[in-house]
Each structure stands twice: as structure tokens, then as C-alpha cells.
Design a protein around this motif. Structure first.
Motif, PDB file in Angstrom:
ATOM      1  N   GLN A 172       0.141  17.278  -0.088  1.00  0.00           N
ATOM      2  CA  GLN A 172       1.492  17.342  -0.661  1.00  0.00           C
ATOM      3  C   GLN A 172       2.020  15.987  -1.116  1.00  0.00           C
ATOM      4  OE1 GLN A 172       4.300  19.353   1.851  1.00  0.00           O
ATOM      5  NE2 GLN A 172       6.024  18.798   0.577  1.00  0.00           N
ATOM      6  N   TYR A 173       1.649  14.938  -0.387  1.00  0.00           N
ATOM      7  CA  TYR A 173       2.236  13.623  -0.675  1.00  0.00           C
ATOM      8  C   TYR A 173       1.231  12.603  -1.192  1.00  0.00           C
ATOM      9  CZ  TYR A 173       6.223  15.466   1.885  1.00  0.00           C
ATOM     10  OH  TYR A 173       7.277  16.234   2.289  1.00  0.00           O
ATOM     11  N   TYR A 174      -0.010  12.992  -1.227  1.00  0.00           N
ATOM     12  CA  TYR A 174      -1.059  12.156  -1.827  1.00  0.00           C
ATOM     13  C   TYR A 174      -1.210  10.796  -1.128  1.00  0.00           C
ATOM     14  CZ  TYR A 174      -0.673  15.735  -5.404  1.00  0.00           C
ATOM     15  OH  TYR A 174      -0.643  16.945  -6.053  1.00  0.00           O
ATOM     16  N   ASP A 183       0.782  -1.233   0.000  1.00  0.00           N
ATOM     17  CA  ASP A 183       0.000   0.000   0.000  1.00  0.00           C
ATOM     18  C   ASP A 183       0.817   1.288   0.000  1.00  0.00           C
ATOM     19  OD1 ASP A 183       1.075  -0.619   2.406  1.00  0.00           O
ATOM     20  OD2 ASP A 183      -0.606   0.103   3.605  1.00  0.00           O
ATOM     21  N   ARG A 184       2.119   1.200   0.059  1.00  0.00           N
ATOM     22  CA  ARG A 184       2.880   2.455   0.145  1.00  0.00           C
ATOM     23  C   ARG A 184       4.115   2.470  -0.744  1.00  0.00           C
ATOM     24  NH1 ARG A 184       4.377   2.803   6.327  1.00  0.00           N
ATOM     25  NH2 ARG A 184       2.196   2.386   6.662  1.00  0.00           N
ATOM     26  N   GLY A 185       4.117   1.690  -1.773  1.00  0.00           N
ATOM     27  CA  GLY A 185       5.207   1.685  -2.743  1.00  0.00           C
ATOM     28  C   GLY A 185       6.483   1.092  -2.171  1.00  0.00           C
ATOM     29  N   ARG A 186       7.617   1.607  -2.661  1.00  0.00           N
ATOM     30  CA  ARG A 186       8.898   1.061  -2.173  1.00  0.00           C
ATOM     31  C   ARG A 186       9.129   1.518  -0.735  1.00  0.00           C
ATOM     32  NH1 ARG A 186      12.455   3.548  -6.828  1.00  0.00           N
ATOM     33  NH2 ARG A 186      11.072   5.247  -6.250  1.00  0.00           N
ATOM     34  N   CYS A 187       9.884   0.720  -0.010  1.00  0.00           N
ATOM     35  CA  CYS A 187      10.189   1.121   1.367  1.00  0.00           C
ATOM     36  C   CYS A 187      11.485   0.449   1.824  1.00  0.00           C
ATOM     37  CB  CYS A 187       9.044   0.762   2.292  1.00  0.00           C
ATOM     38  SG  CYS A 187       8.588  -0.954   2.261  1.00  0.00           S
TER      39      CYS A 187
HETATM   40  C1  LIG Z   1       9.490  10.135  -0.585  1.00  0.00           C
HETATM   41  S1  LIG Z   1       8.430   8.976  -1.330  1.00  0.00           S
HETATM   42  C2  LIG Z   1       8.689   7.547  -0.388  1.00  0.00           C
HETATM   43  C3  LIG Z   1       9.023   6.338  -1.239  1.00  0.00           C
HETATM   44  C4  LIG Z   1       7.876   5.821  -2.048  1.00  0.00           C
HETATM   45  N1  LIG Z   1       7.141   4.844  -1.288  1.00  0.00           N
HETATM   46  C5  LIG Z   1       8.343   5.223  -3.361  1.00  0.00           C
HETATM   47  O1  LIG Z   1       7.868   4.164  -3.741  1.00  0.00           O
HETATM   48  O2  LIG Z   1       9.141   5.864  -4.033  1.00  0.00           O
HETATM   49  C6  LIG Z   1       6.901   9.629  -0.778  1.00  0.00           C
HETATM   50  C7  LIG Z   1       5.704   8.890  -1.277  1.00  0.00           C
HETATM   51  O3  LIG Z   1       5.602   7.611  -0.650  1.00  0.00           O
HETATM   52  C8  LIG Z   1       4.274   7.321  -0.276  1.00  0.00           C
HETATM   53  N2  LIG Z   1       4.197   7.268   1.195  1.00  0.00           N
HETATM   54  C9  LIG Z   1       5.084   7.762   2.069  1.00  0.00           C
HETATM   55  N3  LIG Z   1       4.732   7.494   3.323  1.00  0.00           N
HETATM   56  C10 LIG Z   1       3.584   6.819   3.274  1.00  0.00           C
HETATM   57  C11 LIG Z   1       2.708   6.271   4.253  1.00  0.00           C
HETATM   58  N4  LIG Z   1       2.959   6.387   5.544  1.00  0.00           N
HETATM   59  N5  LIG Z   1       1.602   5.628   3.824  1.00  0.00           N
HETATM   60  C12 LIG Z   1       1.336   5.517   2.502  1.00  0.00           C
HETATM   61  N6  LIG Z   1       2.117   6.011   1.524  1.00  0.00           N
HETATM   62  C13 LIG Z   1       3.230   6.658   1.897  1.00  0.00           C
HETATM   63  C14 LIG Z   1       3.434   8.437  -0.857  1.00  0.00           C
HETATM   64  O4  LIG Z   1       3.044   8.085  -2.139  1.00  0.00           O
HETATM   65  C15 LIG Z   1       4.418   9.593  -0.963  1.00  0.00           C
HETATM   66  O5  LIG Z   1       4.076  10.533  -1.965  1.00  0.00           O
END
Ligand SMILES: C[S@@+](CC[C@H](N)C(=O)[O-])C[C@H]1O[C@@H](n2cnc3c(N)ncnc32)[C@H](O)[C@@H]1O
Length: 687
Positions: free
Chosen positions: A546-548, A255-259
Motif C-alpha cells: 500500500q505504501y511502497y 531514505d523516507r522523503g519528508r518527515c
Molecule cells: C503519508 S506519506 C509520509 C510523508 C512522505 N515521507 C512524504 O515525503 O510525503 C507516506 C509515504 O512516506 C514514505 N514512508 C512512510 N514511512 C516510511 C518509513 N518508515 N520508511 C520509509 N518510507 C516511509 C513512503 O513512501 C510512504 O508511501
């Protein structure tokens, strides 16, 4: 014309022709950045509006104007300050003098600045300026003065052979002068006496002295060594993620992409990432005090050969300084080879565009990366193939693939960003669709991915004597000096109760654990909205704007209170008293003269408290003592990263800066990403 005026003009022209609705509809069908850029570049009002700024930029690049007269007048001003022993003011005037000087004026400015450094026991900077004065043609009839000063500096630094050579040269030069001035005679006697005191060196022989070139590069290396250096990773570097340690790995979440996730238990204080920025931009307010390239503070900037000059701004008929200064000739040459030769002469015009940090950072990234790497990145697909190395210095595999949230942006937002991309890249390569499309991608991704580089600004000595310890901490604040693209840091997701914190060392950011992290747990940073300082409603709103994304962290789901409403420790009065006493002692330190060792000891102490609080199963977070101990720990780390042999001057410079926030692009706010936002007590809010 700044970007806002240009954009208004374009919208006005499109409206005049009655095309807005139809253009919006057609623009909304463009599904890639390349198509958006082609579309916008084909609009006549856009092409017409781009002519003005472009011709101005060309004129600025083609008319370098150093000024002997102005350089001299700043030097005279510096001499007056120097005579009154107002050393810092003298340095500032000499800085200006050498920024606009060339030839002999430049040499004299360096020489005079070297005198201030000499008198303030900054032997290295004095030596470096003496060398530069010679390089720029310092007058032969005055050379003996610099040789003597050079000898003093070498001697202070323990280089007896070099000192001997310099004094001997000074002696020879004085002996050759035909004047009979008493001052010269006295000087000769004093230099002969200094040589005499070196005695034994004569026996060793002066042949061991370094050549001029070797001495110059040794001085430069030493100047660079004076910068605070980042700690090392706790373990070996991770093969797939070289900026990180093997304690963490890159993975994907549903649910939150790469981590980033812990591969083992991580203790508080552990350094898990040390990353150098792929690109960065220094904010304009700090151009006189920090290096344009490595972002470290410098007492004596070395100007760019060409673009540090005065510029007459036609519209306002005022003079502005195009100051581009470097901490060392090494940084100057590295910047030139990497990106500065393409932007030289344009830095002031670019600041006047008022596009904000992300726009400027996007352009700098493009200049650093170069057109070919951008083309290569576009030709490869969007995701990182399994096993591929995620290297911070790589563009195609990292920055190019950051989250940009294009699909969630409105047509108006995308149109504005596209015009900005076209406008900005026009300064370097007009109508280049490839560069403009790359800029557009970055202008979308940087609001959620760029990082703030901050330094602690410590008040002048003596000004911390009154007030509570909270009040004292408040005065020592982090201020943003630059923005940077940090590909690995951009992989870290957000929590309102983060388990890591960032500490800046110039353009290197270090990530350290601020809570215990267990194996398998995600590494979580704070995007500027901390549970203790921001209400849940505000956090959720800002993060989604800002971060969607919608935050589901523990403080959000459990509705944790703000710091002031947080409970204190109950049934643990001993621990509570001890923590509060140590916080009080810490804030009572006499800044800025806190020895590094003392800071390290304080950091160890507060790591101990945090461990004790986390180990006690009867304590349920949040509690005030835990939050405060975390804040002090972050403070110790930030202060250690700022400490340098010149801290006293850093203090003066930074505090005297008027920190104007640069207007920002569109509705996106810049990620605060700073400890500042995490200060917990209401009275510690710094606005
Ligand atoms: C700086 S990036 C972090 C890395 C990102 N997950 C990626 O795949 O590149 C910020 C983005 O990650 C996602 N994100 C960050 N923190 C999150 C959280 N606590 N829950 C869900 N999505 C999150 C949001 O899409 C955000 O715009």
C-alpha cells in the motif's frame, strides 16, 4: 451504472475491437497524469460509456422532488412515537419528515421535533427548531404553542428577557383567538402565570430582549459551541507549519522523503499538531447522524435547501433518501458556498458509483479547491521552495505535492485510476482534462495519504456489566465515520511502534505524543499495522503493497513479539499490580456516564505510569504493562473527544448503525489509521 460495471464494459468494448494490447502499450508511454487523461478521453468506448451516468446525473440534479405526502406520513409516524415517549424514534421520523418536506410540512416537522428536544431538556436544539419552524411558515393559528415552548427554553437557559417576550407573544396570540375552547383558556391562564412569575422583568422592561435575527444567530453559535473542542497546541504555532507547534519542524530524510522531527524533548500527552481537514467526506452510513460539513454528531440535522429529498431510483423502483444534513445553518451555508452548490443533487448518485472513499474524497477536494487553484498548482513546480509556508488550507503547496507512487504502479492500475478520474469528474464537468488530471493525482496519493476520522461508539448503558475489563474496552470501539485530506498529518512517516497518536474532533485531528520523544527524533505515526497486533510478515507485506516502502523500525529489526507473546514486567510486581488494578478500575467505569474530569484524571494516571516505565533503565520494551497503559491512555483521549452533552444519544445511534465497509478502489487498502488497529489483546480484536 457503478464504476465497476462501467470499467468492465469499457474493457469489454476495447477487447471486442482487439485493441487492448496496443492501447496498453501506447498508454504506458504516457508519463504524466494530464497525458493519461487525454489518452483515455480519446478512446471511443470510454466516451460511449460515459453517456449513461452523465444523463442520469443531469436528470437527478434537474428533478428535485420534495414530497408533502411523505413528509406528512413521517411526521405522523413521529407523533405516534412521541406519544409513546419513544423520543429517539420520534426524532428519527421527524428528521425524515423534514428532509423531504418543504413549506408548511417542513415547518411542522421542525415544530414537532422541537417538542421532543424540549421534553428531553435539549433547550438549544428545541429553540433552533422553533426558529426554523417560523422561518418556514409555521401556521399562525398554532403559533402560541411554539411561543410558549420558546419561552420555556429561554427561561431554562437563563434568558429571562427572551422568555418574557416569547410568553407575552403567546399570551397575545391566545387572547386574539376567538374560539371558546376550554383548552385555550387553560393555556392562557398557565401562560399568564408564567409571566407573573417572571415579575421583575416587567420593571427592567422587555427592550433588552434580542432581535429575532440576533437571537437566531446566538442560538446557532451556542449549538456549535456544544461540539467537543480540540485541545490547543502545547506551544506557539510553527511559522512554517502553522498546524504544528514549534516543538516540531519539517525536514527531509535521505531514505523516507519528508518527515517531521522534534526540535526539543516532548513529553507524553503533549499536543504537537492540531489540523483541520482541507477536505473531507462523511461515509454514507452516517448521513443521518453526523454533519455533512464539520463531521460532528448532531441530534437534529438541518437539511440542505435543495438536495435532501426523495429520489426514485429508476432501475430498482425504490425510494432512497438523498440525505444531506448539517449540524447548524452555519455549516449548511458554509458548505454551500464552498462546494455543496456544485454537488447538490448528486450525492446519492456519487455514492452509487461505488468508487470508494478515496475517489469521493478526490472529487470533494477538487470541488472545494476550485479549477483556478488547480491550474495554479500545476503551473508551479513540484517541490516546496525552502522557507515556504506549508499551510493546511493551501492546495498547491500541500495536497497537490503528496506522494502518489505513480512510477511504482502497474499500467493496469494506472489505466483503471485514469478511467475512474475521468468518470468521477464527468459528474461535475464532463471531459474537463484539467479536473480529471487533478482527480487522477489524488486518486493515486490518497490511498497512502488520506486519513480516517473515527468516533468512539459506546454501547448502551447497562450492557457493559458483565465480562472482563478487556471485554469492556472491546465494546467501546472506534468506528470510522469519514475520510479526510490532512496535509500536515500526511508528512508523518510510519513506525510499527509509533510515538504519537491521532484523536479526532469532527474534521479536526489532534496529534499527541504517546511516548517520550527526544530532540532530533522523528515523529512517527502508525499506518494501521502495529507490532502488537500484526505479525512482522503481514506488516511488511501490507506496508510495501500500500505504501511502497520497507519498514525498518525497531520492532521490525528486532522482531518484537505480538502482545500476547510479550513478557510481563519482572521484578516490578508493585508497579505491575498497580497498573493492572487501575486498568481494571478504568474499564469498570459506567459508560457512557464517565465525567470528563474522571477521564482527564485517568489520562494523567496512565501518563504517569508510562513515564515511570520509560524512566526505569532496567525495563526493556516491549512489556505488556507498557502496551496496555498506552492503550488505555489512547482510549481516554478518544472518549474525551467523543463526549458531548448528548453522548447517551450518540451511543444509541452509533451502536445501532450497521457499519458496512465501502468497497475500495483497486488493490490499495485504506490506511486504517485508527486506534482500533492498535488494540492489543487478541480478545479485543473487533471483527
Ligand atoms: C503519508 S506519506 C509520509 C510523508 C512522505 N515521507 C512524504 O515525503 O510525503 C507516506 C509515504 O512516506 C514514505 N514512508 C512512510 N514511512 C516510511 C518509513 N518508515 N520508511 C520509509 N518510507 C516511509 C513512503 O513512501 C510512504 O508511501
Amino acid at each position: 451504472m457503478d464504476f465497476e460495471s462501467l470499467f468492465t464494459q469499457i474493457c469489454h468494448d476495447l477487447g471486442k475491437n482487439g485493441d487492448v494490447k496496443e492501447i496498453s502499450t501506447r498508454f504506458s508511454t504516457c508519463t504524466t497524469d494530464a497525458r493519461r487523461v487525454s489518452f483515455v478521453l480519446a478512446l471511443d468506448p470510454v466516451r460511449d460509456c460515459l453517456q449513461g451516468p452523465l444523463s442520469l446525473a443531469k436528470r437527478e440534479i434537474s428533478t428535485p422532488c420534495k414530497s408533502h405526502e411523505l413528509s406528512t406520513s413521517h411526521r405522523v409516524e413521529g407523533n405516534n412515537y412521541y406519544q409513546k415517549k419513544l423520543n429517539w424514534k420520534a426524532i428519527c421520523s421527524y428528521n425524515r419528515s423534514l428532509l423531504v418536506g418543504e413549506g408548511e410540512a417542513l415547518a411542522l416537522a421542525y415544530a414537532n421535533r422541537s417538542a421532543v428536544f424540549h421534553d428531553t431538556a435539549d433547550w438549544l436544539h428545541s429553540l433552533r427548531d422553533i426558529q426554523l419552524a417560523f422561518d418556514h411558515g409555521y401556521p399562525k393559528n398554532l403559533e402560541y404553542k411554539l411561543r410558549e415552548r420558546q419561552g420555556n427554553c429561554w427561561l431554562e437557559l437563563g434568558h429571562v428577557h427572551q422568555a418574557f417576550t416569547s410568553f407575552s407573544l403567546a399570551k397575545d396570540l391566545l387572547e386574539k383567538t376567538t374560539t371558546n375552547v376550554q383548552q385555550h383558556k387553560d393555556k392562557l391562564i398557565s401562560i399568564i402565570s408564567k409571566i407573573g412569575k417572571l415579575g421583575d422583568v416587567n420593571n427592567i422592561g422587555v427592550t433588552e430582549s434580542m432581535s429575532n435575527e440576533a437571537a437566531a444567530s446566538s442560538i446557532e453559535r451556542q449549538v456549535i459551541k456544544q461540539r467537543t473542542t480540540a485541545p490547543e497546541l502545547n506551544r506557539d504555532s510553527n511559522a512554517r507549519l502553522p498546524a504544528a507547534s514549534t516543538s516540531i519542524e519539517l525536514t527531509d530524510s535521505v531514505d523516507r522523503g519528508r518527515c517531521l522531527v522534534a526540535t526539543e524533548d516532548i513529553q507524553i500527552g503533549t499536543t504537537v499538531i492540531v489540523e483541520k481537514a482541507l477536505a473531507s467526506i462523511l461515509l454514507e452510513e452516517f448521513k443521518e447522524s453526523h454533519c455533512h460539513h464539520c463531521l460532528h454528531w448532531t441530534p437534529g440535522p438541518v437539511p440542505c435547501h435543495q438536495c435532501s429529498q426523495i429520489d426514485a431510483i429508476p432501475e430498482t423502483r425504490t425510494l432512497s433518501y438523498l440525505q444531506v444534513g448539517f449540524c447548524s445553518t452555519l455549516c449548511r451555508d458554509e458548505a454551500w458556498a464552498s462546494y455543496h452548490s456544485s454537488e447538490c443533487g448528486l450525492t446519492d448518485s456519487l455514492h452509487r458509483t461505488n468508487v470508494g472513499k478515496n475517489g469521493l474524497l478526490a472529487l470533494r477536494t477538487i470541488l472545494k479547491v476550485g479549477r483556478q487553484r488547480i491550474i495554479d498548482a500545476h503551473q508551479h513546480d513540484e517541490f516546496l521552495p525552502a522557507g515556504e509556508v506549508y499551510d493546511s488550507s493551501d492546495y498547491g503547496g500541500t495536497i497537490h505535492r503528496l506522494v502518489g507512487n505513480s512510477s511504482q504502479r502497474s499500467v493496469a492500475d494506472l489505466f483503471r485510476r485514469t478511467v475512474m478520474a475521468v468518470y468521477l469528474t464527468s459528474f461535475i464537468q464532463p471531459y474537463d482534462e484539467i479536473l480529471a488530471a487533478a482527480a487522477l493525482r489524488l486518486i493515486q496519493s490518497y490511498p497512502c495519504n488520506a486519513h480516517e476520522i473515527s468516533h468512539l461508539a459506546v454501547p448502551l448503558p447497562g450492557s457493559l456489566s458483565s465480562g472482563s475489563h478487556f471485554h469492556s474496552l472491546q465494546k467501546i470501539r472506534l468506528c470510522e465515520i469519514a475520510a479526510a485530506a490532512m496535509p500536515v498529518l500526511s508528512l508523518i512517516n510510519h513506525s510499527c511502534n509509533p510515538n504519537v497518536v491521532r484523536v479526532c474532533y469532527g474534521d479536526v485531528i489532534v496529534v499527541r505524543a504517546i511516548r517520550r520523544i527526544t530532540r532530533g527524533e522523528e515523529i512517527l505515526d502508525n499506518y494501521g499495522y502495529h507490532y502488537a497486533t500484526h505479525e512482522k510478515k503481514e506488516r511488511q507485506l501490507k506496508l510495501s503493497q500500500q505504501y511502497y516502502f520497507r519498514c525498518n523500525c525497531q520492532p521490525c529489526t528486532e522482531d518484537w513479539p505480538l502482545y500476547e507473546d510479550t513478557l510481563k514486567l519482572v521484578n516490578q510486581s508493585d508497579m505491575s499490580d498497580a497498573i493492572n488494578k487501575d486498568i481494571s478500575d478504568y474499564t469498570a467505569c459506567s459508560y457512557p456516564d464517565v465525567p470528563l474530569q474522571q477521564l482527564e484524571e485517568s489520562a494523567r494516571l496512565f501518563v504517569g505510569y508510562l513515564n515511570a516505565l520509560e524512566s526505569d533503565a532496567s525495563i526493556h520494551l516491549p512489556v505488556q504493562e507498557y502496551s496496555m497503559a498506552q492503550e488505555v491512555l489512547k482510549h481516554c483521549w478518544a472518549l474525551s473527544a467523543t463526549l458531548s452533552p448528548h453522548l447517551a444519544v450518540v451511543v444509541e445511534v452509533t451502536v445501532s448503525k450497521k457499519i458496512n465497509k465501502t468497497p475500495f478502489d483497486g488493490t490499495d487498502e485504506y490506511p486504517t489509521h485508527s486506534l482500533l488497529a492498535n488494540y492489543l489483546c487478541p480478545e479485543m480484536n473487533l471483527n
